[in-house]
Design an enzyme around this catalytic site. Structure first.
Site, short mmCIF file in Angstrom:
data_model
loop_
_atom_site.label_atom_id
_atom_site.label_comp_id
_atom_site.label_asym_id
_atom_site.label_seq_id
_atom_site.Cartn_x
_atom_site.Cartn_y
_atom_site.Cartn_z
N HIS A 80 -10.09 8.36 11.14
CA HIS A 80 -9.85 7.29 12.11
C HIS A 80 -10.21 7.80 13.50
O HIS A 80 -9.38 8.38 14.19
CB HIS A 80 -8.42 6.80 12.04
CG HIS A 80 -8.11 6.09 10.75
ND1 HIS A 80 -7.66 6.76 9.65
CD2 HIS A 80 -8.24 4.80 10.39
CE1 HIS A 80 -7.50 5.89 8.66
NE2 HIS A 80 -7.85 4.70 9.07
N LYS B 201 -11.73 16.27 16.30
CA LYS B 201 -10.89 15.65 15.27
C LYS B 201 -10.75 16.61 14.10
O LYS B 201 -11.62 16.71 13.25
CB LYS B 201 -11.51 14.33 14.80
CG LYS B 201 -10.88 13.14 15.48
CD LYS B 201 -11.05 11.84 14.71
CE LYS B 201 -10.04 11.65 13.62
NZ LYS B 201 -8.65 11.54 14.05
N TYR C 21 0.87 -1.18 0.00
CA TYR C 21 0.00 0.00 0.00
C TYR C 21 0.90 1.23 0.00
O TYR C 21 1.62 1.48 0.97
CB TYR C 21 -0.87 -0.06 1.24
CG TYR C 21 -1.88 1.05 1.40
CD1 TYR C 21 -2.85 1.29 0.42
CD2 TYR C 21 -1.89 1.85 2.54
CE1 TYR C 21 -3.80 2.28 0.59
CE2 TYR C 21 -2.85 2.85 2.71
CZ TYR C 21 -3.79 3.06 1.73
OH TYR C 21 -4.74 4.05 1.89
N TYR D 30 -11.70 -5.42 6.98
CA TYR D 30 -10.41 -4.96 7.52
C TYR D 30 -10.59 -3.86 8.57
O TYR D 30 -10.13 -3.96 9.69
CB TYR D 30 -9.53 -4.44 6.38
CG TYR D 30 -8.29 -3.75 6.88
CD1 TYR D 30 -7.16 -4.48 7.22
CD2 TYR D 30 -8.26 -2.36 7.05
CE1 TYR D 30 -6.03 -3.84 7.72
CE2 TYR D 30 -7.15 -1.72 7.56
CZ TYR D 30 -6.03 -2.47 7.88
OH TYR D 30 -4.93 -1.84 8.39
N HIS D 31 -11.30 -2.80 8.16
CA HIS D 31 -11.40 -1.61 9.01
C HIS D 31 -12.26 -1.84 10.23
O HIS D 31 -12.16 -1.11 11.21
CB HIS D 31 -11.93 -0.45 8.18
CG HIS D 31 -11.18 -0.27 6.90
ND1 HIS D 31 -11.47 -1.01 5.77
CD2 HIS D 31 -10.11 0.49 6.60
CE1 HIS D 31 -10.62 -0.69 4.82
NE2 HIS D 31 -9.79 0.21 5.28
N ASP E 71 -8.72 13.30 8.47
CA ASP E 71 -8.52 11.95 8.97
C ASP E 71 -9.79 11.44 9.65
O ASP E 71 -10.33 12.09 10.52
CB ASP E 71 -7.35 11.98 9.96
CG ASP E 71 -7.25 10.70 10.77
OD1 ASP E 71 -7.54 9.63 10.20
OD2 ASP E 71 -6.89 10.78 11.95
#
Lengths: 328, 667
Positions: B540, B534, B20, B174-175, B538
């Site tokens: 996350h 935040k 990646y 995945y996440h 981003d």
């Protein structure tokens, strides 16, 4: 850095009288302060914005917005705030969060759901945790609504419609709007059975559901008629539709209610009800008994000057029950 | 037993090996790709920067600090052409980690191929294109759920006939694991997600196409260090997938029913402390997805050992590629049939997981499926993650080098730059200038017409792909295409999941903390109030969500507004809400630009509340942040949130001149 004392209440009142919207955060910081040092400053603030000091009732429109969880209150409010700003009206939103207070803490999430321009000084949003009782309004919210109505064109108190909040919000707001979503049979049943107070404006959300929303609107109007109300406006809106539906109609319905209202009478009742509620928060049922019960307290408040602010009225109640002040 | 039963007649071909990658500019990333391919990498995996992923051009307010950070910026077909320069698109298999703007980046890819004489029928690769997990875990959504699902369905319907070798969507579990999902949740939510996608596509294609559609859906999974159970998870997913194909979509062709997945192994478990231990974690996780032939990954990309420290350098990525090569070419893994056939342990684990996943899928279905159930799944993930952190804090889950065996020699792997890559801060300015030049050079009338067409189609039921490809040809930019759709679909803010999160278990630590919060609150006159923000693009948000939930459990009033906030928004919230402390979280590397901006903006607005910062902050950046006015910096090695909470309360007390009772007692 040493602790700064609470802000000067009289100075804040003067700023609000001058229409200084930037005073709002400091006003909230002050009225939320439960410390002893803040008390005289809160009294000075509310005294400085009382009808006695102003010579009239505050011109702002205090609107209560309530409804069951998931009805789409925040989404609606977000769109409504934009609509009011489009009409060049300044807006303050006091969002009361129902989070449980088991830990004493709360997550104030409503702000996330209201989109507004961060550079716009005429939109003020403050989240507050609910009072100790389920859905109850904190004394600070009542005081803030009274104070901000001097400077802002619209002051919204948003609560979740559970427990006591509906009754309490109708004690504070000039106009109460209840939000329901189509298909929520509960609202219908509550209205019919009289459990739910009759709102000034009933808002049906998710009007984009078409037939379902139309039917809901019809059913609610019928229920209101059978409950004896001829004046309640029923408005169907959709805040998620692009562009949103029914917003102008809703602001008109809110304005229309305000136009027919005997404002001095409603505000006077509101201040007296708030004073009684604050008194009970402070001194409990025992305090209430000391002034001779709810009815006597009401009589005592009714005898006070109509221009008195809330702290003055609370002081009048306290004076009538000297025992409760104790040595504290 | 004959030879043919326990040996393969011929060694299997290895899975596709990718890294990646992408950073700074299209040109620099192209150099990196060519160098990676020359080292034996067999496919491409493009990492786009956050503005590209969320549909903003480099000159947008929200792009500040994010351009070229976590990936490569691609603003138009010129950038895409440079990015893929010299790479044969008729042979390359390209994976693009792109979701909200997937239709756009695929259009740019198609147009780039077209310009180099390669027909779209020949293109092979994958667009990630899984929006539900963006709402749940990763945060790079742009449009509301309904229109987002429509864009996905449009892409699937388009590619199934026009770009037939393309995987239009990678359903991502995945996440979910990165956000704290248990194996059961990972399986159940990924499958529910796939159902939502397939149901949406079913309305847009002929019934007889469903087999082909089904066969084009692939998965992108995670593998944690509990590698035996993780392998079982993949076998369970294969069984559920086949069952779904047969029963719900009437697929009968065995080949079309095969569960195909690519993998990036776990980053959540990688540590900042003793980061060299991450190497063995990554290898074991790679084993989880390769060891059983019946559930082996089609494509693997491994993270670099130093991911929790910052951006990996080319050498770190090379090391990750070499791990795969050793596994595939040196070991005997590829010489055998499935090594777990008939294993009691494996079969038992699989049926346990199947049972759990089916039950959880039923719960999601009760919530109206994956789209309507996003809020439910999000809250469930926040809960699971909180449990995980709690186990690590309590020492019930051992993480070597983090909560056990923490003694260490100094690491020779850390050079003077902290063992990571730093992106040149001039990249954004360069991108803004290049963008202006691009806009100057193109035919504006053609661009306007193409955008008008995108806007028109967006409001109808027509497939968005043709208009999007035409816009790519006309020289439209990523930000312009996305804005056209934002105009049509509206802006969207995802659920935060924290409001619904249940309170954590009470214990002595939290009781003591609450007492201290109460004491400080009384001295302040009102309850201690914290803003958790935040900034930047981003998405996350796991860390900030956990901080928000924990602060509430500790008795604070918490204002949490979700992701993607500008400095102006954070300042306005801090001011209006009257908070006593501001906590900011950034994982994308934009902290050096954004945090000082926010501190300045707060102070200018008259907010003097202390600011603390958490995230992937390289050690070298800590002092500059403190010089900019930040009171404390927390990084992944600060796993104990109880300590962070105590620090925050103490900070507020000190800032407001509230005496420490212990110190007062001693005086």
């Amino acid at each position: 850095m040493a602790a700064a004392g609470p802000p000067d209440g009289a100075a804040l009142a003067a700023r609000l009288r001058d229409g200084d919207l930037a005073a709002a955060p400091a006003v909230l910081n002050l009225v939320e302060n439960r410390g002893a040092a803040a008390r005289p400053q809160i009294a000075a603030l509310l005294g400085g914005v009382s009808p006695t000091a102003l010579g009239a009732e505050a011109a702002g429109h205090v609107i209560g917005v309530t409804g069951p969880p998931g009805a789409g209150k925040s989404t609606l409010l977000s769109t409504l705030v934009r609509e009011w700003r489009g009409q060049d009206r300044s807006v303050a939103v006091l969002a009361v969060d129902p989070s449980s207070r088991r830990s004493g803490g709360s997550l104030l999430g409503d702000r996330a759901r209201i989109t507004f321009d961060p550079h716009d000084a005429a939109t003020f949003i403050r989240s507050t945790a609910a009072g100790t009782r389920l859905g109850g309004l904190a004394p600070a919210t009542r005081a803030a609504a009274h104070a901000l109505a001097i400077a802002f064109d619209v002051v919204v108190i948003e609560t979740v419609g559970v427990g006591q909040s509906e009754t309490e919000i109708s004690e504070v707001a000039d106009t109460v709007a209840v939000i329901v979503q189509p298909g929520s049979g509960d609202s219908l049943q509550f209205l019919k059975s009289g459990i739910m107070e009759i709102p000034d404006v009933l808002v049906v959300t998710k009007a984009d559901l078409g037939q379902i929303a139309l039917r809901a609107r019809r059913d609610l109007a019928a229920a209101l008629r059978s409950a004896g109300s001829r004046d309640t406006a029923v408005v169907a809106v959709s805040a998620v539709a692009s562009p949103p539906v029914g917003m102008a109609e809703l602001t008109q319905a809110l304005d229309a209610h305000r136009a027919t209202l005997d404002l001095p009478a409603r505000r006077l009742a509101s201040r007296r009800a708030s004073a009684l509620a604050d008194f009970v928060v402070e001194h409990g049922e025992r305090g209430l008994r000391a002034v001779g019960g709810r009815r006597d307290a009401g009589r005592l408040l009714a005898a006070q000057d109509p221009g008195d602010d809330i702290p003055t009225l609370v002081a009048a109640l306290e004076a009538a029950a000297p025992g409760i002040m104790g040595t504290a | 037993m004959s030879d043919t039963e326990h040996r393969l007649p011929e060694r299997d071909r290895p899975w596709m090996m990718r890294t990646y990658a992408g950073h700074s500019t299209a040109k620099k990333s192209n150099e990196l790709y060519r160098s990676n391919l020359s080292k034996g990498q067999t496919g491409l995996s493009i990492a786009f920067d956050l503005p590209t992923q969320t549909g903003y051009d480099a000159d947008h307010e929200l792009a500040r600090g994010e351009v070229g950070k976590v990936g490569v910026p691609v603003a138009h077909k010129g950038d895409m052409k440079q990015l893929l320069d010299g790479i044969p698109l008729d042979k390359m298999n390209t994976s693009m980690t792109i979701n909200a703007t997937a239709a756009w980046l695929l259009a740019l890819y198609i147009v780039t191929a077209e310009d180099t004489g390669v027909d779209q029928q020949l293109l092979q690769g994958t667009t990630q294109n899984d929006i539900i997990k963006e709402f749940l875990a990763r945060g790079t959504y742009a449009f509301p759920p309904g229109p987002s699902m429509r864009l996905i369905a449009d892409m699937v319907a388009y590619t199934v006939t026009e770009v037939p070798k393309w995987n239009p969507i990678n359903i991502c579990s995945y996440h979910l694991q990165e956000a704290g999902a248990t194996p059961v949740q990972e399986i159940a939510y990924a499958m529910s997600n796939a159902i939502a996608v397939l149901d949406a596509v079913r309305e847009r294609v002929e019934e007889d196409q469903m087999g082909r559609v089904f066969s084009r859906i692939s998965f992108f999974v995670n593998a944690g260090v509990r590698f035996v159970e993780e392998h079982a998870k993949l076998r369970a997913m294969g069984i559920l997938w086949e069952e779904l194909g047969r029963e719900r979509y009437g697929v009968t062709d065995e080949k079309q029913l095969r569960f195909r997945y690519g993998v990036q192994v776990n980053s959540l478990g990688l540590t900042e402390s003793q980061p060299e231990n991450n190497v063995q974690r990554i290898v074991l996780e790679a084993l989880a997805v390769t060891m059983g032939r019946n559930a082996r990954a089609r494509a693997v990309q491994l993270p670099a050992w130093n991911e929790a420290l910052g951006l990996p350098r080319p050498w770190d990525q090379q090391w990750a590629l070499r791990m795969q090569q050793v596994l595939a070419y040196e070991t005997d893994l590829l010489e055998y049939p499935d090594i777990f056939e008939g294993s009691v342990v494996m079969d038992g684990l699989v049926s346990e997981l199947l049972e759990g996943a089916r039950a959880e899928m039923a719960v999601v279905a009760e919530h109206g499926g994956a789209v309507a159930g996003v809020d439910y799944m999000k809250a469930a993930l926040v809960d699971s993650h909180r449990e995980r952190i709690h186990r690590i804090e309590a020492g019930e889950q051992i993480v070597v080098g983090l909560n056990k065996y923490t003694e260490t020699e100094p690491s020779p792997l850390m050079d003077e730059e902290g063992g990571i890559m730093t992106v040149d801060l001039g990249v954004q300015q360069e991108a803004i200038e290049a963008l202006a030049a691009w806009r100057e050079s193109r035919d504006q009338a053609a661009v306007d017409a193409a955008l008008a067409e995108v806007r028109r189609v967006a409001l109808t039921d027509e497939n968005i792909m043709q208009a999007t490809i035409a816009a790519a040809r006309a020289g439209v930019t990523t930000g312009e295409w996305s804005q056209a759709l934002r105009d049509a679909f509206g802006e969207y803010r995802g659920p935060t999941g924290v409001g619904e999160a249940a309170a954590g278990a009470d214990d002595q630590d939290i009781e003591a903390l609450r007492e201290e919060v109460d004491r400080v609150s009384d001295a302040l006159g009102r309850r201690l109030k914290i803003l958790v923000g935040k900034p930047g693009l981003d998405g996350h948000s796991n860390g900030s969500e956990q901080i928000a939930v924990r602060a509430r459990d500790a008795g604070m009033d918490v204002v949490y507004e979700g992701i993607r906030l500008t400095p102006a928004q954070i300042t306005q919230s801090a001011l209006q809400e009257g908070v006593h402390v501001v906590g900011l979280s950034i994982l994308s590397g934009s902290h050096r630009e954004l945090i000082p901006d926010i501190v300045t903006s707060l102070r200018e607005a008259g907010v003097d509340a202390p600011v603390v910062v958490g995230g992937i902050i390289p050690e070298a950046d800590e002092q500059p942040l403190k010089d900019a006015g930040v009171a404390a910096v927390y990084t992944p090695k600060d796993f104990d949130m109880r300590r962070i909470m105590r620090d925050i309360v103490a900070l507020v007390a000190e800032h407001n001149g509230i005496a420490d009772p212990a110190a007062a007692g001693a005086a």
